[in-house]
Design an enzyme around this catalytic site. Sequence first.
Site, PDB file in Angstrom:
ATOM      1  N   CYS A 114       5.001   9.694 -18.719  1.00 21.08           N
ATOM      2  CA  CYS A 114       3.639   9.177 -18.949  1.00 21.08           C
ATOM      3  C   CYS A 114       3.418   7.745 -18.476  1.00 21.08           C
ATOM      4  CB  CYS A 114       3.251   9.327 -20.412  1.00 21.08           C
ATOM      5  SG  CYS A 114       3.164  11.050 -20.890  1.00 21.08           S
ATOM      6  N   HIS A 251      -2.102   4.473 -23.342  1.00 23.21           N
ATOM      7  CA  HIS A 251      -1.864   5.862 -22.945  1.00 23.21           C
ATOM      8  C   HIS A 251      -2.500   6.781 -23.994  1.00 23.21           C
ATOM      9  CE1 HIS A 251      -0.126   9.544 -21.778  1.00 23.21           C
ATOM     10  NE2 HIS A 251       0.856   9.550 -22.653  1.00 23.21           N
ATOM     11  N   ASN A 281      -3.755  14.637 -23.340  1.00 26.22           N
ATOM     12  CA  ASN A 281      -2.781  13.730 -22.734  1.00 26.22           C
ATOM     13  C   ASN A 281      -2.579  14.120 -21.273  1.00 26.22           C
ATOM     14  OD1 ASN A 281      -0.451  12.480 -21.829  1.00 26.22           O
ATOM     15  ND2 ASN A 281       0.766  12.918 -23.657  1.00 26.22           N
TER      16      ASN A 281
HETATM   17  N1  ACO Z   1      -1.603  23.825 -35.504  1.00 26.17           N
HETATM   18  C1  ACO Z   1      -1.332  24.033 -36.805  1.00 26.17           C
HETATM   19  N2  ACO Z   1      -0.166  23.633 -37.384  1.00 26.17           N
HETATM   20  C2  ACO Z   1       0.733  23.020 -36.594  1.00 26.17           C
HETATM   21  C3  ACO Z   1       0.508  22.774 -35.219  1.00 26.17           C
HETATM   22  C4  ACO Z   1      -0.708  23.214 -34.685  1.00 26.17           C
HETATM   23  N3  ACO Z   1      -1.036  23.025 -33.392  1.00 26.17           N
HETATM   24  N4  ACO Z   1       1.588  22.137 -34.710  1.00 26.17           N
HETATM   25  C5  ACO Z   1       2.455  21.983 -35.707  1.00 26.17           C
HETATM   26  N5  ACO Z   1       1.947  22.510 -36.846  1.00 26.17           N
HETATM   27  C6  ACO Z   1       2.556  22.551 -38.183  1.00 26.17           C
HETATM   28  C7  ACO Z   1       4.046  22.416 -38.135  1.00 26.17           C
HETATM   29  O1  ACO Z   1       4.664  23.661 -37.885  1.00 26.17           O
HETATM   30  C8  ACO Z   1       4.347  21.853 -39.506  1.00 26.17           C
HETATM   31  O2  ACO Z   1       4.359  22.914 -40.417  1.00 26.17           O
HETATM   32  P1  ACO Z   1       5.434  22.953 -41.615  1.00 26.17           P
HETATM   33  O3  ACO Z   1       5.133  21.739 -42.443  1.00 26.17           O
HETATM   34  O4  ACO Z   1       5.141  24.233 -42.286  1.00 26.17           O
HETATM   35  O5  ACO Z   1       6.780  22.879 -40.947  1.00 26.17           O
HETATM   36  C9  ACO Z   1       3.139  20.983 -39.824  1.00 26.17           C
HETATM   37  O6  ACO Z   1       2.095  21.433 -38.933  1.00 26.17           O
HETATM   38  C10 ACO Z   1       3.391  19.507 -39.616  1.00 26.17           C
HETATM   39  O7  ACO Z   1       4.056  19.364 -38.352  1.00 26.17           O
HETATM   40  P2  ACO Z   1       4.429  17.946 -37.763  1.00 26.17           P
HETATM   41  O8  ACO Z   1       5.194  18.155 -36.507  1.00 26.17           O
HETATM   42  O9  ACO Z   1       5.013  17.079 -38.841  1.00 26.17           O
HETATM   43  O10 ACO Z   1       2.971  17.382 -37.440  1.00 26.17           O
HETATM   44  P3  ACO Z   1       2.579  15.968 -36.924  1.00 26.17           P
HETATM   45  O11 ACO Z   1       1.601  15.373 -37.835  1.00 26.17           O
HETATM   46  O12 ACO Z   1       3.782  15.152 -36.544  1.00 26.17           O
HETATM   47  O13 ACO Z   1       1.798  16.318 -35.566  1.00 26.17           O
HETATM   48  C11 ACO Z   1       2.162  16.251 -33.195  1.00 26.17           C
HETATM   49  C12 ACO Z   1       2.480  16.957 -34.510  1.00 26.17           C
HETATM   50  C13 ACO Z   1       0.658  16.332 -32.984  1.00 26.17           C
HETATM   51  C14 ACO Z   1       2.898  16.936 -32.079  1.00 26.17           C
HETATM   52  C15 ACO Z   1       2.585  14.757 -33.325  1.00 26.17           C
HETATM   53  O14 ACO Z   1       3.904  14.682 -33.841  1.00 26.17           O
HETATM   54  C16 ACO Z   1       2.526  14.032 -32.024  1.00 26.17           C
HETATM   55  O15 ACO Z   1       1.467  13.845 -31.449  1.00 26.17           O
HETATM   56  N6  ACO Z   1       3.666  13.515 -31.527  1.00 26.17           N
HETATM   57  C17 ACO Z   1       3.708  12.778 -30.304  1.00 26.17           C
HETATM   58  C18 ACO Z   1       3.859  13.707 -29.148  1.00 26.17           C
HETATM   59  C19 ACO Z   1       3.483  13.075 -27.842  1.00 26.17           C
HETATM   60  O16 ACO Z   1       2.618  12.238 -27.780  1.00 26.17           O
HETATM   61  N7  ACO Z   1       4.122  13.517 -26.759  1.00 26.17           N
HETATM   62  C20 ACO Z   1       3.820  13.114 -25.442  1.00 26.17           C
HETATM   63  C21 ACO Z   1       4.445  11.806 -25.126  1.00 26.17           C
HETATM   64  S1  ACO Z   1       4.027  11.285 -23.551  1.00 26.17           S
HETATM   65  C22 ACO Z   1       4.946  12.040 -22.292  1.00 26.17           C
HETATM   66  O17 ACO Z   1       5.747  11.447 -21.645  1.00 26.17           O
HETATM   67  C23 ACO Z   1       4.768  13.452 -21.976  1.00 26.17           C
END
Ligand code: ACO
Length: 324
Positions: A114, A251, A281
């Site tokens: 990214c 970003h 993203n």
């Molecule tokens: N819809 C519904 N529920 C979901 C979803 C979804 N799309 N995705 C995950 N869940 C569930 C999980 O299974 C979990 O359930 P559980 O508690 O029963 O296990 C619950 O929601 C909470 O999951 P978390 O992973 O703790 O959710 P979080 O609040 O962390 O959000 C997310 C997840 C959106 C992926 C977040 O962690 C995030 O944005 N992380 C950064 C990722 C990122 O930006 N990556 C790109 C970087 S840049 C690059 O170089 C590509």
Amino acid sequence: MTGKIIGLGSYLPAKVLTNDDLSKMVDTNDEWITERTGIKERRISDPLTDKPSQMVVKAAMQAVEDAGIDPKDIDLIVTATTTSDLMFPTLSCVIHRELGVSEECGTFDVNSACPGWIAAYNAAQGFIEGGNAKLVLVAGVECTSNFVNWEDRGQCILFGDGAGAAILRAEEGKPNQFIMRSSGKRMDCLHCDNAMQPARMNEEGFKELTKFNMDGREVFKFAVTEVPKLIRDLAAKFDFSLEDVDWFVMHQANARIIEATAKKLKVSLDKFPMNIMRTGNTSSASIPVLLKEMKDNGQLKRGMKLVIASFGGGLTWDANYIEY
Ligand code: ACO
């Protein structure tokens, strides 16, 4: 000398994928995605007409037009991408051909996930400061839809496709002000293996290896810890006050990451422009796409002080202080 941004361009594919569309593909819903990420919809490229090599040319042409330059005067093209449709030549070479740039112009691509566009921008500034280039096209393009795991609701909701580009012109001014950081030991939390490596071809689950692997929670923690620290370090290194910054152009990965960064820096969220709700993203395209949008809607004006910051696979995290 330093490179001033004199033109911006962007291209987003026409096809919109909404959160409701995604809820028919994986077990998710609009409310969850909006609350956890800020994203409402993202653009998905057409595999025939919106290849990265096609999207980036459209963004580059718009940047050239915006700058009012003759493409024949460009003397360096640098493109950031991790999802090219070509192993080689570089997408910079494709831009070179399509814009009819002179053979006096050098070309190369950068892969830094990214923050790739910032890495490309910094490389371009190095050429300008060393007197080796005067007019540089810096582009970023991603077609993450080809590599996202569409069965993993924790990642397919995040990404969108698109391209952005800027023209930098050598002018009198302070040298480029930036910090770049990496943590190879944390590479496992965000990576995409190349399944075409001979040793991998026959491996069980080889198709999975061509897809993004992401530990979202780890990436989230990394971003909200390291990015505010990076911006504070940038301000200390280059002796500017966060209060004097007009815009923090971050970003666009997750609105909550941006909100947490603003809070930790004790800066109003109003200074953090966002288009993530419409784009998702777009990885290395995200910063130039947002800058172009800000220019078009009158938010970006000459002389403004900007912090641009990005983070992603590597892990890598970079930030610049720019007087626009
Ligand atoms: N819809 C519904 N529920 C979901 C979803 C979804 N799309 N995705 C995950 N869940 C569930 C999980 O299974 C979990 O359930 P559980 O508690 O029963 O296990 C619950 O929601 C909470 O999951 P978390 O992973 O703790 O959710 P979080 O609040 O962390 O959000 C997310 C997840 C959106 C992926 C977040 O962690 C995030 O944005 N992380 C950064 C990722 C990122 O930006 N990556 C790109 C970087 S840049 C690059 O170089 C590509």
